[in-house]
Write a protein that holds these residues in place. Structure first.
Motif, PDB file in Angstrom:
ATOM      1  N   GLU A 182      40.125  42.469  38.935  1.00 11.59           N
ATOM      2  CA  GLU A 182      40.000  40.966  38.356  1.00 11.59           C
ATOM      3  C   GLU A 182      38.499  40.668  37.919  1.00 11.59           C
ATOM      4  N   TRP A 202      28.079  41.586  37.930  1.00 15.32           N
ATOM      5  CA  TRP A 202      28.344  40.551  37.123  1.00 15.32           C
ATOM      6  C   TRP A 202      27.366  39.674  36.770  1.00 15.32           C
ATOM      7  N   PRO A 229      35.422  38.715  38.192  1.00 21.54           N
ATOM      8  CA  PRO A 229      34.797  38.016  39.318  1.00 21.54           C
ATOM      9  C   PRO A 229      34.329  36.537  38.791  1.00 21.54           C
ATOM     10  N   THR A 230      34.089  35.765  39.705  1.00 22.75           N
ATOM     11  CA  THR A 230      33.964  34.163  39.475  1.00 22.75           C
ATOM     12  C   THR A 230      32.225  34.147  39.879  1.00 22.75           C
ATOM     13  N   VAL A 231      31.604  35.147  40.250  1.00 23.97           N
ATOM     14  CA  VAL A 231      30.257  35.113  40.481  1.00 23.97           C
ATOM     15  C   VAL A 231      29.379  34.314  39.495  1.00 23.97           C
ATOM     16  N   ARG A 267      35.597  46.642  43.647  1.00 23.25           N
ATOM     17  CA  ARG A 267      35.481  45.071  43.689  1.00 23.25           C
ATOM     18  C   ARG A 267      33.967  44.661  43.804  1.00 23.25           C
ATOM     19  N   GLU A 322      31.229  42.273  41.720  1.00 22.53           N
ATOM     20  CA  GLU A 322      30.294  41.235  42.362  1.00 22.53           C
ATOM     21  C   GLU A 322      28.949  41.471  42.174  1.00 22.53           C
TER      22      GLU A 322
END
Length: 286
Positions: free
Chosen positions: A247, A203, A249-251, A196, A200
């Motif tokens: 998942e 990405w 990431p939303t970075v 994870r 991060e």
């Protein structure tokens, strides 16, 4: 053609089942073959080949640092072999590009300055721990596999020939990265946390892979517009993450402009190490 004549056309070298970087039975296409072949790229084609070659060259340099440092002996060998494959791809692309300026692969690898390289920021990122290296490899190998597959249809026969061999090796690189992503992502709490973290930190540099340039439009069917690969990459990458219990990431994406010669702070250190011997002893042979 007499026995004393040499055919320097690309058609005389190998077939699509031969390796791009290893000695194989028959006439495998080698960087040396490209260097002496009659085909000479235009400057726009050479600029495109530079992008492909620089990505592979810098990634090879990064991966080579894992030799003797892998988590197990088998991974020392695996990552070393992947680095050698990438180096072979780099040599082929750079040998071809260099001909546009009457240079050779070593000129481009050792004597260009940082701002003259066209590598993606993603391949310049530090190895980090094993999880970061595997995640970076997953991202770039899916991308390279999609790209090289499309470039099999390139109207430039040299680029198509290089990719016909390189895509088979990148297929292994992708399988290796997928296997480790599944193992680490769905493994222990510690290994999942590291994956994870890898997502991060890496990405932000994914978006740069899919940015189109005017060069792609100008080259037409010689090249592949990176944006056309995005949907397939997203689908394949997301499927691997799903199976690995990870998942997307939303970075946000970073403003990475490696294709313009604007690089991360890491490339200068990579080049200093890679180029020091050639620059300290110009013209040396052994």
């Amino acid at each position: 053609m007499s026995t004393h004549e040499t055919d320097h056309s690309l058609d005389s070298f190998g077939d699509s089942s031969a390796s791009a970087t290893r000695v194989t039975p028959g006439n495998a296409l080698r960087p040396e073959d490209i260097a002496i072949a009659q085909a000479k790229p235009s400057e726009p084609v050479a600029e495109y080949a530079l992008r492909l070659g620089d990505d592979a060259l810098i990634l090879a340099q990064r991966l080579s640092h894992w030799i003797s440092r892998g988590p197990e002996i088998e991974e020392d060998i695996a990552l070393g072999n992947i680095a050698l494959d990438q180096l072979g791809h780099a040599r082929s692309f750079l040998s071809y590009a260099a001909k546009a300026w009457d240079k050779d692969e070593d000129d481009l690898a050792y004597w260009r300055e940082e701002e003259d390289f066209r590598s993606l920021h993603l391949v310049e990122q530090p190895n980090g721990d094993f999880g970061v290296t595997i995640m970076r490899q997953l991202m770039i190998s899916i991308y390279q596999h999609l790209l090289y597959t499309e470039l099999l249809e390139s109207s430039d026969p040299t680029i198509a020939a290089i990719c016909a061999k390189a895509v088979k090796e990148v297929d292994y690189h992708r399988d290796h990265a997928i296997s480790w992503t599944l193992r680490l992502g769905s493994g222990t709490e510690e290994s999942a946390a590291r994956m994870r973290h890898a997502l991060e930190v890496l990405w932000p540099y994914v978006g740069e892979m899919f940015e189109d340039e005017e060069l792609h439009s100008a080259l037409g069917d010689v090249a592949v517009a990176p944006s056309t690969l995005r949907a397939a990459w997203d689908e394949e990458f997301a499927a691997v993450l799903h199976d690995a219990e990870l998942e997307v990431p939303t970075v946000p994406f970073a403003m990475a402009r490696g294709r313009r010669g604007e690089h991360s702070e890491y490339l200068g250190f990579i080049l200093a190490e890679m180029q020091v011997l050639a620059r300290k002893h110009p013209g040396a042979t052994w």
